[in-house]
Motif scaffolding. Structure first.
Motif, PDB file in Angstrom:
ATOM      1  N   GLU A  38       5.783 110.298  91.359  1.00  0.00           N
ATOM      2  CA  GLU A  38       5.334 109.383  90.749  1.00  0.00           C
ATOM      3  C   GLU A  38       4.937 109.070  89.616  1.00  0.00           C
ATOM      4  O   GLU A  38       5.075 109.443  88.270  1.00  0.00           O
ATOM      5  CB  GLU A  38       3.529 110.220  90.797  1.00  0.00           C
ATOM      6  N   LEU A  39       4.518 107.496  88.847  1.00  0.00           N
ATOM      7  CA  LEU A  39       5.138 106.689  88.098  1.00  0.00           C
ATOM      8  C   LEU A  39       3.719 106.218  87.119  1.00  0.00           C
ATOM      9  O   LEU A  39       3.443 105.145  88.253  1.00  0.00           O
ATOM     10  CB  LEU A  39       6.193 106.122  87.714  1.00  0.00           C
ATOM     11  N   VAL A  40       3.245 106.268  86.238  1.00  0.00           N
ATOM     12  CA  VAL A  40       1.797 105.849  85.802  1.00  0.00           C
ATOM     13  C   VAL A  40       2.784 104.690  84.176  1.00  0.00           C
ATOM     14  O   VAL A  40       3.250 105.201  83.399  1.00  0.00           O
ATOM     15  CB  VAL A  40       1.129 106.573  85.490  1.00  0.00           C
ATOM     16  N   ILE A  41       2.272 103.669  83.701  1.00  0.00           N
ATOM     17  CA  ILE A  41       2.600 102.571  82.848  1.00  0.00           C
ATOM     18  C   ILE A  41       1.606 102.409  82.163  1.00  0.00           C
ATOM     19  O   ILE A  41       0.331 101.470  83.363  1.00  0.00           O
ATOM     20  CB  ILE A  41       3.211 101.596  83.669  1.00  0.00           C
ATOM     21  N   VAL A  77      12.836 107.476  86.209  1.00  0.00           N
ATOM     22  CA  VAL A  77      12.630 107.967  87.455  1.00  0.00           C
ATOM     23  C   VAL A  77      13.327 108.913  88.257  1.00  0.00           C
ATOM     24  O   VAL A  77      13.147 110.046  88.705  1.00  0.00           O
ATOM     25  CB  VAL A  77      11.876 106.288  88.086  1.00  0.00           C
ATOM     26  N   ARG A  89       5.584 114.032  87.982  1.00  0.00           N
ATOM     27  CA  ARG A  89       4.439 112.639  87.593  1.00  0.00           C
ATOM     28  C   ARG A  89       4.395 112.008  86.348  1.00  0.00           C
ATOM     29  O   ARG A  89       4.990 112.785  85.365  1.00  0.00           O
ATOM     30  CB  ARG A  89       2.969 113.262  87.640  1.00  0.00           C
ATOM     31  N   LEU A 109       9.828  96.886  86.874  1.00  0.00           N
ATOM     32  CA  LEU A 109       8.802  96.634  87.659  1.00  0.00           C
ATOM     33  C   LEU A 109       9.547  96.393  88.879  1.00  0.00           C
ATOM     34  O   LEU A 109       9.350  96.808  90.528  1.00  0.00           O
ATOM     35  CB  LEU A 109       7.652  95.924  87.464  1.00  0.00           C
ATOM     36  N   LEU A 112      11.725  99.533  90.792  1.00  0.00           N
ATOM     37  CA  LEU A 112      11.110  99.663  90.988  1.00  0.00           C
ATOM     38  C   LEU A 112      10.331  99.832  92.640  1.00  0.00           C
ATOM     39  O   LEU A 112      10.325 100.388  93.591  1.00  0.00           O
ATOM     40  CB  LEU A 112      10.109 100.758  90.300  1.00  0.00           C
ATOM     41  N   VAL A 117       9.199 102.830  94.594  1.00  0.00           N
ATOM     42  CA  VAL A 117       8.350 104.211  94.481  1.00  0.00           C
ATOM     43  C   VAL A 117       7.144 103.860  93.728  1.00  0.00           C
ATOM     44  O   VAL A 117       6.748 102.752  93.263  1.00  0.00           O
ATOM     45  CB  VAL A 117       9.179 104.034  92.158  1.00  0.00           C
ATOM     46  N   LYS A 118       6.050 104.828  93.873  1.00  0.00           N
ATOM     47  CA  LYS A 118       4.758 104.965  93.401  1.00  0.00           C
ATOM     48  C   LYS A 118       4.285 104.415  92.246  1.00  0.00           C
ATOM     49  O   LYS A 118       4.285 105.870  91.597  1.00  0.00           O
ATOM     50  CB  LYS A 118       3.543 105.136  94.474  1.00  0.00           C
ATOM     51  N   ARG A 119       3.731 103.232  91.626  1.00  0.00           N
ATOM     52  CA  ARG A 119       3.621 103.253  90.647  1.00  0.00           C
ATOM     53  C   ARG A 119       2.015 102.264  90.006  1.00  0.00           C
ATOM     54  O   ARG A 119       2.085 101.913  90.802  1.00  0.00           O
ATOM     55  CB  ARG A 119       4.793 102.281  89.746  1.00  0.00           C
ATOM     56  N   ARG A 120       1.830 102.664  88.942  1.00  0.00           N
ATOM     57  CA  ARG A 120       0.443 102.200  88.174  1.00  0.00           C
ATOM     58  C   ARG A 120       0.608 101.822  87.602  1.00  0.00           C
ATOM     59  O   ARG A 120       1.494 102.681  86.200  1.00  0.00           O
ATOM     60  CB  ARG A 120      -0.449 103.359  89.023  1.00  0.00           C
TER      61      ARG A 120
END
Length: 320
Positions: A38-41, A77, A89, A109, A112, A117-120
């Motif tokens: 899981e990715l958070v930017i 990732v 994460r 982005l 991804l 890829v689950k990203r926020r």
């Protein structure tokens, strides 16, 4: 992790594509697909709290990379996927310093998105007045102001970030938030239903060697009789059963342990509410060998029973 280290790991990287998802090398035919982290930017205005947000996610168990070039986000990732679930994460802090930087971020982005890829994206902003006050308080220029004023740099950054802000999954205005309030907002978003974890270090020490500089709380056990003056106990430490028994058979020792453990229960709950994740409790006696060691061991056991991840350190136990 440096940019060069990331680039070195990227060398020789290959991917395979199955049903629109990208997986790192090492997943051959018939092998289970590697889980994609899981990715958070984390992005937003300079001075709006990106570093605080990064520290908060790190405390919640995220693997945080600061100032990673946007073009390397997909590689990060992939590296996380190669960890076989050990890096589930990832949070990446990016700031936009120029148009090319922003274009690379947009391309990453998009990449991804095609790979499921689950990203926020978290976008932190604040009013011009709040940002100016923060830059002036630390006496640092805005990274984009050049030879102009702070407000000029803020205006230039807002213009560069306008599109990213519109695409963000979470926008937080920190104009009127303090550090604790910002952490509380992020905890609510990312901690789930579990209460944020608190980690404690219980450190015994000797007052004659000085207070630990990183102590949050200090406990003084010098009100108890000193086993040092009992010849048969002097060679041993507070880890010895006979020494511990002697210490806790003294008037007030067990009562002190019970009351202080109750107090730590209240303090721990308050620390969690205020976003404090680490606490060092220093337990002292004269030499740091007998009373403080025995009391530290008992306090650590009480904290562990209360759900606090606890490490015990005896700083001065081995000194003569």
């Amino acid at each position: 992790m440096s940019e060069q280290d990331t680039a070195d790991m990227e060398h020789g990287h290959e991917t395979t594509h199955r049903t629109g998802a990208s997986h790192p090398t090492g997943t051959g035919p018939g092998e289970p697909l590697a889980p994609i982290p899981e990715l958070v930017i984390i992005s937003g205005m300079s001075g709006a709290g990106r570093s605080t947000a990064a520290k908060c996610l790190e405390d919640l168990g995220w693997f945080v990379v600061d100032n990673l070039p946007p073009a390397l986000i997909p590689t990060m990732v992939d590296l996380g996927a190669r960890s076989q679930g050990n890096v589930a994460r990832i949070a990446v802090v990016v700031d936009v310093r120029g148009r090319q930087f922003f274009d690379n971020l947009r391309e990453s982005l998009a990449d991804l998105a095609t790979r499921n890829v689950k990203r926020r994206v978290i976008f932190l902003e604040a009013s011009d007045d709040a940002l100016v006050r923060r830059f002036e308080s630390v006496r640092r220029p805005h990274p984009l102001q050049g030879s102009g004023r702070i407000v000029d740099g803020i205006a230039a950054e807002r213009d560069l970030l306008r599109e990213l802000r519109g695409d963000a999954d979470l926008v937080i205005d920190t104009s009127s938030l303090n550090v604790h309030e910002l952490r509380a907002k992020l905890d609510a978003q990312f901690a789930g239903e579990e209460e944020p974890e608190l980690r404690a270090t219980v450190m015994s020490f000797g007052f004659k060697y000085g207070l630990p500089v990183d102590a949050d709380l200090v406990v003084d056990c010098r009100f108890l009789p000193n086993p040092h003056w009992v010849p048969e106990l002097r060679p041993f430490t507070g880890l010895n059963d006979e020494v511990a028994t002697y210490v806790f058979n003294q008037p007030g020792a067990k009562e002190f342990l019970d009351r202080y453990a109750e107090l730590l229960h209240i303090i721990a709950a308050g620390y969690r509410r205020e976003g404090k994740r680490y606490v060092t409790i220093a337990v002292g006696c004269t030499g740091g060998k007998h009373r403080s060691v025995a009391m530290s061991e008992r306090l650590a056991a009480r904290l562990a029973a209360d759900g606090v991840e606890t490490v015990t350190v005896h700083r001065d136990m081995g000194r003569e």
